[in-house]
Every structure is written in structure tokens, then in C-alpha cells.
Write an enzyme that holds these catalytic residues in place. Structure first.
Site, PDB file in Angstrom:
ATOM      1  CD  GLU A 138       1.650 -11.743  -5.874  1.00 56.41           C
ATOM      2  OE1 GLU A 138       1.572 -12.237  -4.715  1.00 56.41           O
ATOM      3  OE2 GLU A 138       0.706 -11.744  -6.680  1.00 56.41           O
ATOM      4  NE  ARG A 185     -12.595  -6.608  -0.208  1.00 60.16           N
ATOM      5  CZ  ARG A 185     -12.408  -7.896   0.049  1.00 60.16           C
ATOM      6  NH1 ARG A 185     -11.182  -8.399  -0.008  1.00 60.16           N
ATOM      7  NH2 ARG A 185     -13.418  -8.688   0.362  1.00 60.16           N
ATOM      8  CD  GLU A 194      -9.327  -8.658  -3.011  1.00 63.45           C
ATOM      9  OE1 GLU A 194      -9.003  -8.298  -1.850  1.00 63.45           O
ATOM     10  OE2 GLU A 194      -8.503  -8.934  -3.893  1.00 63.45           O
ATOM     11  CG  HIS A 226      -6.755  15.390 -23.100  1.00 61.62           C
ATOM     12  ND1 HIS A 226      -6.890  16.308 -24.111  1.00 61.62           N
ATOM     13  CD2 HIS A 226      -6.968  16.070 -21.946  1.00 61.62           C
ATOM     14  CE1 HIS A 226      -7.147  17.500 -23.598  1.00 61.62           C
ATOM     15  NE2 HIS A 226      -7.194  17.391 -22.279  1.00 61.62           N
TER      16      HIS A 226
END
Ligand code: F6P
Length: 549
Positions: A212, A267, A352, A383
Site C-alpha cells: 500500500e 505498532r 496485532e 448515539h
């Protein structure tokens, strides 16, 4: 190694669970007016109130006993000492070194990593100052006004979340933009906001091979060179990576490359050069305050007794919920719009890390491991999904997080917005815990309704069982330092739970298989032949896609 579930500590907790589970959390409060004081911990201005869980002093003692049984103290030492605890990749997990403000030596493979950490921090300092001051300009001599971070997962979520959270600290003349998805929408919406002459691209990728990121990076490079020519790349692209060869091949020089190391997990990397966009946006001083906050919690986590240890206590309450109550999910509910990206960030950090089914011994685990982490900012979640949290058939532990002071004083009366926000933050955890009995519902309806026909029919629908556990974090203000503390608390919580479950929290083989299959399917899309080499569903989907495009 025998699984922890066969240990004495586990057995004692199972027996304790049988005793305590029939009780209602509100009864603990009814029997002890000082309960919240007993089940809270403080770190400077941070209050961690864990009293709205189904726990007693005995529960905590047994949970801390389980942590001791798991040799947690020894594992914490291994973490801080750079041992290769990520054993499937033969790597350390030394994110604590990235924010080691004491500068005390931290050895990895016998070598102090701090000189390298400081060298890169100095490079970030110089570069971010130069961009902010306009000393470093674009190819045509204009000051940068947009910084586009191209990355995904840990090379995106951390910087994006921190820049969003600390917007009030951001340089107004610089717009941080984050591109992660390979879906053309993402890069297109970014480039639509940008002027080639004033845009800096940061290609953030530990491996510099992520499909990506590289797809988006090449698209961005073409967009720039179509406008300013190939010579402009050196002024408008920098890279953050461990893979110097791939960076050079892309056309970015070593001078414009900010390194980090294999002992930094993706991460856990926002504290490294992956945080470059943060430093450019809020300035190096504030970036260092972020590091300071995390470092303070590192010291607390390493040194505090379990009974006073916020990450350990948070982790063990999670183990209590997941492994004894069967609550396999966690809702993170920040009552601060700036923290609206925190749940997504913690999804990667937690899921992960601990979404694993094989233990350190190579055998399938025989207990639940990582929870399903999700959430959204309050009051918006109220909501959207709070109906289920309050009256659903699944009990969902919740973490409520709020700064007592807003970054945005708006509205007519001083801080009315923030007082409304706080009243909801504190009301929700009370409602979840206390519930509302049918008797109370009936009394309310009788008081408020003239027409009592059908009263009995509606009462069950308006009642709340309560008994739903939550943690509450409350701190003075959302600042770089308080955010650094909060993130480090969750990082170490995740680590502790991984140790209890005896899994490797620092690899991520589970993300490889999907990528591997995608690389087999992609070539099929570049021909018009009928695809029949996969299962019928995959074949049909591919062929339908081909017919539709
Ligand atoms: O999701 C898989 C993963 O490897 C993450 O661990 C990592 O943060 C992300 O992909 C991006 O990896 P890279 O920084 O190497 O592009």
C-alpha cells in the site's frame, strides 16, 4: 511449560470467581462508602479509578499473585534489557529506548543503542526546525505548508492519532495529511489539498516494501515530478525506514532518510523517526514532552510494586474480565474529540500484539488471548452503540478516558461544553455499573405518567441490569506529556497480558497470509481470461470484478 491455567493461582481465581460473580457491583459500593478511594491509583495528575469493576481486595491479591506466578517481574526486566523476547523474529522490543530520557545505557547485542537513538533524534530536531522555520524549502523556493505522511499500520496510526490529538499544539501554517489506504480515494483526497511546490512527502515504512505504502509513494512521486520534474524529488521526499537499499532505489538519499531499527516494532514506533510528522507539526520540544510522558510511565511500570502499578493493574483486570468472565472485547471510550483516533490506534497496538493462538511453547493456547478492541469518542458513541453496551446480551468492559480541562474554550458560558461532556463521561460509567431496577423504573413512570395503562408492559424495556464493569481515567489536560503517559500505560498493559497468556506480543505473522494470497490474485486481474484457479467463490468474485470493470 505447563499452561498457567493449571497453576495454583489460576485455580484460586476460579474459585474466587464462583464466589464473587453472583454479586452486583453496586452492592460493593453500597457496602463501602470509600470503595473508589481503595480501588484507584494516581500518577501525578492522572487518576485511574478501577472501582467500578467486580473486584475486591482479595481479587486484586489473587490477580497480582497470578502475575507473580507468570514471572512478570523477570519479563519486565527482559523487556527493558533488550533481550530478544520477540523470539520468532529473534528481535528485542526496545521501544522504551526511544524515549529513554535518562540516557542511561540500554544494550542490545552488547551495544548501547542510545548514541544511535540520540543521533536520529538530533536529525529529527534539525529537520523539523528547518521545515517549520522555512529554512528548508521546496524545489521552487517556497516554504512547506503541507506534510503528507505516506504509511500504514504503525507507520500511520500513531503519528495520525497524535497529530489529531494535539492539534492545539500544531503549527498553524503546516497541515499534516495522512495517506494509508491503497484505495485511490486516500491519495487522491490528499493530493487534491496540496500544491506540489509546498508539499513535503514522508514515506514511512519500516520495511519499505509494504504494497500500500509503495503504491501510494510512487503515485505521489509521479504527481510531483509531473509538475516540477525529477530533480524536485530530493527537495520534496524524505523516508523513514530500516531498509536503506530500498529507500535509495526509490530515489531518496541517505541524507533524507531517517532510520530506525529492527528492535522497534511497527505498532510501537511513533516514538522513533516514524514520529517525524509529529515533530514537524507540534515542534521538537513538544515531541520531547511526549517522549517524557512515556518515559515516566516506563519508570513507573518497571519500578512500582504491582499493587501500585497502573499498567499491571489495568492488565490484570483485563485478564479477570477475559479469562474468568468471558468478556472478549474492550470498548475504549475517550471523552475528548481529539482522542477520536485512539481506539483505532489501540486496535493495532492490542489486537496485532495479542491476537495470537499459539503460545511461546509452540502449542495452541488453551485460554482466551487478545480482546476485540473498539470504540469511539464520547459523546458520539452514546448515539451509536451505547444501547448495546447498556442493554445488550453481551457485557462489554469499557475504558472511559477524559481530560478535566478542554483545549478549546468555546461557547457562551465558560467551559459549558466541557461540563456537559464531563457530566456524560461520569454518568455513563455510573449507569453501566448501577443499572436501574424495575422498581425504580415503575416509581419514575408512576410519578411522571398520568396514563398508567400498559405501565407493566413497558417497565422491563426501560430497566437496566447494570453490573457492567468500567475503568475511568481522568487527568488535568490533554498535553504531549499526558498523552505520552496514556499511550505507554496501554503499551505496557498489552505486554503484561501477553506474558500472562504466554504469547509473543511482538510478531505479526497473521498479517502475512492475506498479503500472500493478494499477490497471487493481482496478476489474475490484469488479463481478461476467465479465472478458475481458486475456490468457486474467489473465482466468481474475480470474474465478476473483471466483467464489471
Ligand atoms: O500490519 C502489518 C505491519 O507489518 C504492521 O506491523 C506495520 O506497522 C505495518 O504493516 C506497516 O509496515 P511498514 O512500516 O514496514 O510499512
Amino acid at each position: 511449560m505447563t499452561s498457567i491455567i493449571h497453576s495454583k493461582s489460576w485455580d484460586l481465581l476460579k474459585k474466587h470467581y464462583e464466589q464473587i460473580s453472583p454479586q452486583h457491583i453496586r452492592d460493593f459500593f453500597n457496602h463501602d462508602a470509600r470503595r473508589s478511594d481503595k480501588f484507584s491509583l494516581k500518577f501525578d495528575d492522572l487518576l485511574f479509578d478501577f472501582s467500578k469493576n467486580k473486584i475486591t481486595e482479595e481479587t486484586l491479591a489473587l490477580l497480582y499473585g497470578l502475575a507473580k506466578q507468570s514471572e512478570l517481574k523477570s519479563w519486565i526486566s527482559k523487556l527493558f534489557n533488550g533481550e530478544k523476547i520477540n523470539f520468532t523474529e529473534k528481535r528485542a522490543a526496545l521501544h522504551v529506548a526511544l524515549r529513554n530520557r535518562s540516557n542511561a545505557p540500554i544494550l542490545f547485542d552488547g551495544k548501547d543503542v542510545m548514541p544511535s537513538v540520540n543521533r536520529v533524534l538530533n536529525k529529527i530536531h534539525f529537520f523539523s526546525d528547518s521545515i517549520r522555520s522555512g529554512e528548508l524549502k521546496g524545489f521552487t523556493g517556497k516554504k512547506f505548508t503541507a506534510v503528507v505522511n505516506i504509511g500504514i499500520g504503525g507507520s500511520d496510526l500513531g503519528p495520525a492519532m497524535v497529530c489529531h490529538a494535539l492539534k492545539s499544539y500544531g503549527e498553524k501554517s503546516i497541515k499534516p495529511i495522512f495517506v494509508s489506504n491503497v484505495d485511490g480515494y486516500d491519495i487522491a483526497q490528499a493530493l487534491d489539498q496540496c500544491d506540489p511546490e509546498t508539499t513535503l512527502f514522508i514515506v514511512a515504512s519500516k520495511t519499505f516494501t509494504t504494497q500500500e505504502t509503495m503504491t501510494n509513494a510512487f503515485t505521489a512521486r509521479k504527481w510531483l515530478t509531473d509538475s516540477l520534474g525529477i530533480d524536485a524529488v530530493k527537495n520534496h521526499f524524505v523516508a523513514i525506514s530500516t531498509n536503506e537499499a530500498a529507500v535509495t532505489a526509490f530515489g531518496i538519499s541517505p541524507e533524507n532518510t531517517f532510520e530506525f531499527w529492527d528492535w522497534v516494532g511497527g505498532r510501537y514506533s511513533l516514538w522513533s523517526s516514524i514520529g517525524l510528522s509529529i515533530a514537524i507539526y507540534i515542534g521538537m520540544d513538544q515531541f520531547e514532552n511526549l517522549l517524557d510522558g512515556a518515559h515516566e510511565i516506563d519508570n513507573h511500570f518497571r519500578d512500582a510494586p504491582f499493587e501500585e502499578n497502573i499498567p499491571v493493574t489495568l492488565a490484570m483486570i483485563g485478564v479477570w474480565h477475559i479469562n474468568f468472565f468471558g468478556y472478549n472485547t474492550l470498548a475504549v471510550l475517550p471523552y475528548d474529540q481529539g482522542l477520536s483516533l485512539l481506539p483505532s490506534y489501540l486496535q493495532q497496538a492490542d489486537m496485532e500484539s495479542n491476537g495470537k493462538f499459539i503460545g511461546r511453547d509452540g502449542e495452541k493456547v488453551c485460554l482466551h488471548t487478545g480482546p476485540i478492541v473498539w470504540g469511539d469518542a464520547g459523546t458520539n458513541g452514546q448515539h451509536a452503540f451505547y444501547q448495546l453496551i447498556h442493554q445488550g446480551t453481551d457485557i462489554i468492559p469499557t475504558d472511559f478516558i477524559m481530560p478535566a480541562n478542554t483545549q478549546y474554550s468555546v461557547g457562551s458560558e465558560k467551559n459549558q461544553h466541557h461540563k456537559i461532556l464531563f457530566s456524560n463521561y461520569v454518568a455513563q460509567s455510573r449507569a453501566l455499573m448501577f443499572g436501574k431496577t424495575k422498581e425504580k423504573v415503575r416509581a419514575e413512570l408512576v410519578r411522571s405518567q398520568n396514563d398508567v395503562d400498559g405501565l407493566e408492559d413497558i417497565i422491563p424495556h426501560k430497566s437496566f441490569e447494570g453490573d457492567r464493569p468500567s475503568n475511568s481515567f481522568l487527568f488535568k489536560k490533554l498535553t504531549p506529556k499526558s498523552l505520552g503517559r496514556l499511550l505507554a500505560i496501554y503499551e505496557h498493559k498489552i505486554f503484561v497480558q501477553g506474558i500472562i497468556w504466554n504469547i509473543n506480543s511482538f510478531d505479526q505473522w497473521g498479517v502475512e497470509y492475506g498479503k500472500q494470497l493478494a499477490s497471487l490474485i493481482l496478476p489474475e486481474l490484469n488479463n481478461q481470461n476467465e479465472t478458475n484457479g481458486f475456490d468457486s467463490s474467489t473465482n466468481n468474485l474475480i470474474n465478476y470484478f473483471k466483467k464489471s470493470t
